[in-house]
Scaffold this motif. Sequence first.
Motif, mmCIF file in Angstrom:
data_model
loop_
_atom_site.group_PDB
_atom_site.id
_atom_site.type_symbol
_atom_site.label_atom_id
_atom_site.label_comp_id
_atom_site.label_asym_id
_atom_site.label_seq_id
_atom_site.Cartn_x
_atom_site.Cartn_y
_atom_site.Cartn_z
ATOM 1 N N LEU A 79 -59.696 25.553 -17.955
ATOM 2 C CA LEU A 79 -58.189 25.064 -18.725
ATOM 3 C C LEU A 79 -57.659 25.583 -19.762
ATOM 4 N N ASP A 80 -58.801 26.202 -20.445
ATOM 5 C CA ASP A 80 -58.090 27.131 -21.552
ATOM 6 C C ASP A 80 -57.486 28.509 -21.107
ATOM 7 N N LEU A 81 -57.853 29.068 -19.932
ATOM 8 C CA LEU A 81 -57.466 30.020 -19.299
ATOM 9 C C LEU A 81 -55.970 29.749 -18.510
ATOM 10 N N LEU A 82 -56.193 28.748 -17.992
ATOM 11 C CA LEU A 82 -54.692 28.124 -17.306
ATOM 12 C C LEU A 82 -53.447 27.858 -18.320
ATOM 13 N N GLN A 83 -53.831 27.430 -19.624
ATOM 14 C CA GLN A 83 -52.956 27.101 -20.633
ATOM 15 C C GLN A 83 -52.560 28.451 -21.324
ATOM 16 N N SER A 84 -53.675 29.594 -21.414
ATOM 17 C CA SER A 84 -53.149 30.728 -22.112
ATOM 18 C C SER A 84 -52.043 31.327 -20.863
ATOM 19 N N VAL A 85 -52.210 31.477 -19.885
ATOM 20 C CA VAL A 85 -51.399 31.903 -18.798
ATOM 21 C C VAL A 85 -49.899 31.440 -18.997
ATOM 22 N N GLU A 86 -49.964 29.894 -19.114
ATOM 23 C CA GLU A 86 -48.877 29.188 -19.206
ATOM 24 C C GLU A 86 -47.983 29.443 -20.451
ATOM 25 N N HIS A 87 -48.888 29.732 -21.575
ATOM 26 C CA HIS A 87 -48.154 30.124 -22.904
ATOM 27 C C HIS A 87 -47.555 31.585 -22.778
ATOM 28 N N HIS A 89 -46.254 32.818 -20.433
ATOM 29 C CA HIS A 89 -45.191 32.738 -19.627
ATOM 30 C C HIS A 89 -43.996 31.892 -20.340
ATOM 31 N N GLY A 90 -44.113 31.578 -21.494
ATOM 32 C CA GLY A 90 -43.213 31.082 -22.129
ATOM 33 C C GLY A 90 -43.289 29.188 -22.118
ATOM 34 N N ARG A 91 -44.324 28.963 -21.898
ATOM 35 C CA ARG A 91 -44.475 27.343 -21.801
ATOM 36 C C ARG A 91 -44.359 27.002 -22.960
ATOM 37 N N VAL A 92 -43.659 26.005 -23.408
ATOM 38 C CA VAL A 92 -43.458 25.018 -24.554
ATOM 39 C C VAL A 92 -43.754 23.609 -24.190
ATOM 40 N N ARG A 93 -44.932 23.121 -24.906
ATOM 41 C CA ARG A 93 -45.024 21.704 -24.551
ATOM 42 C C ARG A 93 -44.284 20.785 -25.372
ATOM 43 N N GLY A 94 -43.283 20.274 -24.682
ATOM 44 C CA GLY A 94 -42.286 19.294 -25.810
ATOM 45 C C GLY A 94 -42.292 17.921 -24.834
ATOM 46 N N ALA A 95 -41.295 17.565 -24.312
ATOM 47 C CA ALA A 95 -40.904 16.493 -23.727
ATOM 48 C C ALA A 95 -41.920 16.227 -22.340
ATOM 49 N N HIS A 96 -42.533 15.043 -22.313
ATOM 50 C CA HIS A 96 -43.528 14.611 -21.363
ATOM 51 C C HIS A 96 -42.566 14.889 -19.828
ATOM 52 N N TRP A 97 -43.021 15.603 -19.005
ATOM 53 C CA TRP A 97 -42.433 16.077 -17.654
ATOM 54 C C TRP A 97 -41.009 16.532 -17.783
ATOM 55 N N GLY A 98 -40.944 17.287 -19.044
ATOM 56 C CA GLY A 98 -39.662 18.017 -19.373
ATOM 57 C C GLY A 98 -39.614 19.246 -18.357
ATOM 58 N N ASP A 99 -38.369 20.056 -18.806
ATOM 59 C CA ASP A 99 -38.244 21.244 -18.181
ATOM 60 C C ASP A 99 -39.216 22.155 -18.504
ATOM 61 N N ARG A 100 -39.602 23.225 -17.695
ATOM 62 C CA ARG A 100 -40.601 24.251 -18.024
ATOM 63 C C ARG A 100 -40.550 25.547 -17.134
ATOM 64 N N THR A 101 -41.011 26.511 -18.074
ATOM 65 C CA THR A 101 -40.972 27.910 -17.423
ATOM 66 C C THR A 101 -42.113 28.039 -16.389
ATOM 67 N N LEU A 102 -43.262 27.082 -16.897
ATOM 68 C CA LEU A 102 -44.369 27.386 -15.907
ATOM 69 C C LEU A 102 -45.456 26.348 -16.319
ATOM 70 N N ASP A 103 -45.955 25.601 -15.220
ATOM 71 C CA ASP A 103 -46.659 24.397 -15.346
ATOM 72 C C ASP A 103 -47.921 24.578 -14.456
ATOM 73 N N ILE A 104 -49.309 24.438 -14.802
ATOM 74 C CA ILE A 104 -50.464 24.983 -13.908
ATOM 75 C C ILE A 104 -51.297 23.837 -14.268
ATOM 76 N N ASP A 105 -51.561 22.988 -12.840
ATOM 77 C CA ASP A 105 -52.213 21.856 -13.204
ATOM 78 C C ASP A 105 -53.759 22.051 -12.274
ATOM 79 N N LEU A 106 -54.668 21.673 -12.851
ATOM 80 C CA LEU A 106 -56.041 21.953 -12.163
ATOM 81 C C LEU A 106 -56.137 20.321 -11.479
ATOM 82 N N ILE A 107 -56.238 20.643 -10.278
ATOM 83 C CA ILE A 107 -56.221 19.430 -9.313
ATOM 84 C C ILE A 107 -57.735 18.903 -8.838
ATOM 85 N N LEU A 108 -58.187 20.019 -8.548
ATOM 86 C CA LEU A 108 -59.747 19.806 -8.039
ATOM 87 C C LEU A 108 -60.647 20.744 -8.570
#
Length: 182
Positions: A79-87, A89-108
């Motif tokens: 999860l830390d790796l995924l969030q560092s890659v998002e960051h 690439h300009g990911r800003v955590r703001g509005a829930h389900w808001g617009d974003r440059t990149l979102d990476i979810d761990l599904i399984l």
Amino acid sequence: MIAQVVPILLAFGANLGDRGETIRAAQRELAGAPGIAGFAASPLRETIALTPQGPDPDAPRYLNGVATAETTLAPHALLDLLQSVEHAHGRVRGAHWGDRTLDIDLILFGGRVIKDERLTVPHPRGHERDFVLSPWLDLDPSAVLMGHGRVSELLARIGDTTSPLDEPSGPATETGGGTSDG
């Protein structure tokens, strides 16, 4: 001590900037990261933005895809790796389900069930999101989502509003570090 190798499923989404290039760049970075092997990415699909109020045809459209891989990382280290890659690439955590440059979810994360303040796996809404299920079927037509059943049946039940993206260089079905059966 030998690290356990665990199969994972990741979901990618972006609706700001150069969506396709951002997703593919993030996938290349993850494929080359220590502790990640056998990375295989689906073709990308385009979808209408989903907001807490429902689909929003006026918001920028999303590109989405999934990837399978194997990892020796612990769940929270991944999860830390995924969030560092998002960051990166300009990911800003703001509005829930808001617009974003990149979102990476761990599904399984293998067959594990994880639920804490930072991570819930399997992803709690993966079974009801066509933008996860449809590209996953592109990658693996026999896929099964733990706790919910065959992905093809789940997608048939909810419907598929996604549309394939015509990628100039074709889908990134294999992004380094291993082989792909698909």
